[in-house]
Design an enzyme around this catalytic site. Structure first.
Site: not given
Ligand code: GAL
Length: 692
Positions: A127, A165-166, A319, A367, A370
């Site tokens: 991404r 996003n980021e 997040e 992920e 996660h």
């Molecule tokens: C962030 C990202 C999310 C997810 C999260 C957990 O940096 O914006 O989409 O990847 O980390 O790793």
């Protein structure tokens, strides 16, 4: 108070309206229904209700499902999810999926993929794989935002927008190169001005035509530092330009809704001061490593930074993880109670939103390990129970949103300083700016002193004490502002490597730190990094104390300033190490060495006590105390980061908002315990050290 929808012209009003709609603190997370069959969606909505979720972020990575081929859109599934959320009383933070240009778009325009400095290109399959300067990427991402804005502006579930996003990928490719050149042409009136600013005569780099100027691709050896500094400035600005273009589209469709993007912890690529000024709220993704027992301190710094970016306005945890992340080599889960504690820590430091990545743990993809609010095992788990408990608790915190904290101490955190300091080819190329800032932040955090961050352009009038850790780059105006702060009665603490260069990254001559020499009443003739691992020199203070320094020292001369401490060993033995200058109505301290932690702590304590700055509340080590005031209330938040119980004395007393019971005097908090005290009005309380 109900906000008139016609009167939502400011970010603060838009945020207040958001929290009014959500019934208080925002709680929820990223929801990726496209990864699941429809039958799971209803269960999700029901579980969300059970967990007290009031906001989910949708579509962050959905571009390839929303635009399935060039110009072919499929919003049906998103319509359905939006309706489902609304039917369950859950608001939507709708994302524009810019972070993931789809495979068909990359196949059509492979040069959307970002190019590295060495000319290699990132492949598709992860991404953030775009060069933000690519005209087709820009056109397609903005067109999708337009479609989404038009389609969902009237949807009753839509509460806010989440752009991209980021933001952060840097490209050195053809499009970035062109955009950089154009940015430079806007910045410099002529090529000669650029040659001067970049010190192009050094190593014969003079440009004779604009077509020769471009992105700093991998050089044979070291490359021009001002060119690289400008490239940092450009990449942040070019990404921000894209954010703004998209924000303006969404604003046109929904003038009353907040628009944000998510920031990262200690993220160097984007100047978050410039970014936050264009958003309705700062929003942070925060993933402290549970293996580090003091991870909450660096998190605290980031939280205070978020609070400061928009002048104290409440910010959002966009997040965080409920348990483990999946990107490190060993991913340890948070212990029971830590997710709750970290959430309250953010609230104590000004957050009004607690959101997670993500709602349901993925069963495939990168992920898949996660953690999430609902894990692989389903809802019958410790984590889901903790998620539900927190969701219910947060509902009791009505009146907290919109409240703010006050600080008398400011620490400078500035991206220009960061970029310029870490370009290498300097006396120490291993210097880490964020760690330098953290060194000064930590003792204040430990002492429960609320700290604001400022940049080198900020108004300093609210602060009695200002700290400049390695504030390397100062414009003339910035230097003047710090000088004026002191002459007006402020206390300034300056560490080594501050005020060394000007806007063009050119050394200020006549002795370091050139920009601050006058206010400090001291100057250095030479920098002396201490080379060896663990190499130390002794310090002796004028009043008979001792200390030590490592890593960095300077051959310093007092020029009007009082010498507080001198080197007592090593090559600079008997030279001044720390000075204090009285300048106008204030004082300026210069700390020319990296002093040991205990020494630094006592210096900071002395200075802040002299400035009349006291802790929010006397508390034992590991207990964090913050205060938020507003809406006619004062909230004292006490957080026990220790693994054992801790006691505090809340002399003023108040109502424990989590239990509804009145409290006064000694209170014991269990390990990871949290107290949210709505304080009794000050006049009814016993005066004590906790009063400000
Ligand atoms: C962030 C990202 C999310 C997810 C999260 C957990 O940096 O914006 O989409 O990847 O980390 O790793």
């Amino acid at each position: 108070m109900t906000i008139d929808p016609e009167d939502l012209r400011t970010a603060e009003q838009r945020l207040a309206r958001l929290h009014e709609r959500l019934g208080g603190i925002a709680y929820g997370g990223d929801y990726n229904p496209e990864q699941w069959p429809r039958k799971v969606w209803l269960e999700d909505a029901q579980l969300m209700q059970q967990a007290g979720v009031n906001l989910v972020t949708l579509a962050v990575f959905s571009w390839s499902r929303l635009e399935t081929a060039d110009g072919v859109f499929d919003f049906a599934w998103l319509d359905e999810v939006m309706d489902l959320m609304h039917a369950h009383g859950i608001g939507v933070d709708l994302a524009t999926p810019d972070a993931v240009p789809p495979a068909w778009l990359i196949a059509q325009h492979p040069d959307i993929l970002p190019e590295l400095a060495d000319g290699a290109t990132f492949g598709f399959g992860s991404r953030q794989h775009f060069d933000v300067s690519h005209p087709v990427y820009r056109e397609k991402s903005l067109a999708l935002a337009e479609q989404m804005g038009e389609r969902y502006s009237k949807h009753p579930a839509l509460c806010m927008w989440h752009v991209g996003n980021e933001y952060g990928p840097v490209s050195y490719g053809r499009w970035a190169d062109k955009a950089f050149r154009e940015w430079l042409q806007r910045k410099y009136a002529s090529l000669e001005e650029l040659n001067q600013a970049w010190s192009a005569d050094v190593w014969g780099q003079v440009y004779s035509d604009w077509s020769q100027v471009g992105a700093p691709a991998q050089p044979r050896t070291w490359s021009n530092p001002t060119r690289r500094l400008d490239f940092h400035r450009f990449t942040s600005a070019s990404m921000l330009e894209h954010f703004k273009a998209e924000r303006d589209i969404l604003r046109r469709h929904t003038p009353d809704l907040p628009i944000v993007t998510n920031f990262m912890r200690f993220y160097k690529n984007n100047d978050y001061w410039a970014w936050a000024a264009e958003e309705d709220a700062a929003a942070l993704d925060i993933y402290p490593d549970p293996r580090e027992s003091d991870a909450h301190v660096a998190a605290a710094l980031n939280f205070d930074l978020m609070r400061s970016l928009r002048n104290g306005q409440p910010w959002m945890v966009m997040e965080q993880a409920t348990g483990a992340v999946s990107q490190w080599s060993v991913n340890v889960s948070k212990l029971p109670g830590k997710m709750r504690l970290g959430s309250y820590q953010a609230i104590a430091q000004g957050a009004d939103s607690i959101l997670f990545f993500q709602w349901r743990q993925a069963k495939g993809g990168t992920e898949r390990y996660h953690s999430a609010m609902v894990g692989h095992a389903g809802p019958n788990t410790r984590i889901f129970r903790e998620v539900c408990e927190l969701g219910q608790e947060l509902k009791t915190l009505g009146g907290m949103t919109g409240t703010r904290s006050t600080a008398k101490v400011a620490i400078v955190f500035d991206w220009d300083c960061w970029w310029a300091l870490e370009l290498g080819n300097s006396p120490r190329s291993d210097l880490n700016y964020a760690q330098e800032v953290l060194r000064f932040y930590r003792p204040l955090f430990d002492a429960n002193i609320t700290v604001d961050f400022v940049n080198t352009k900020s108004d300093l009038s609210a602060y009695s004490m200002v700290i400049m850790p390695a504030s390397y780059l100062l414009t003339d105006e910035a230097a003047q502002r710090f000088e004026d702060h002191v002459s007006d009665g402020g206390r300034l603490l300056v560490s080594y490597l501050s005020g060394i260069v000007d806007e063009s990254n050119t050394i200020r001559l006549g002795g370091y730190p050139g920009a601050l020499r006058k206010v400090l009443g001291a100057w250095s003739e030479e920098m002396h990094p201490l080379a060896g691992e663990g190499e130390e020199v002794k310090l002796a203070t004028a009043d008979g104390g001792t200390g030590s320094a490592s890593y960095w020292m300077e051959h310093l001369h007092a020029d009007g300033a009082e010498v507080l401490a001198s080197y007592a060993s090593g090559r600079l033995s008997r030279s001044p190490a720390i000075t204090r200058n009285t300048f106008g109505a204030g004082t300026a301290l210069y700390i020319s060495a990296r002093v040991d932690d205990a020494f630094l702590e006592s210096l900071l304590t002395f200075e802040r006590e002299a400035a009349g700055i006291r802790p929010e509340l006397a508390a034992p080590p590991g207990v964090q105390v913050r205060r938020r005031t507003g809406n006619g209330s004062s909230f004292l938040l006490v957080l026990n980061h220790n693994d054992g119980p801790a006691r505090v004395d809340v002399r003023r007393g108040g109502t424990d908002r989590l239990t509804g019971r009145p409290l006064h005097g000694a209170v014991e908090l269990e390990a990871n315990g949290v107290l949210v005290l709505e304080e009794f009005p000050a006049e009814e309380s016993v005066p004590g050290e906790s009063e400000r």
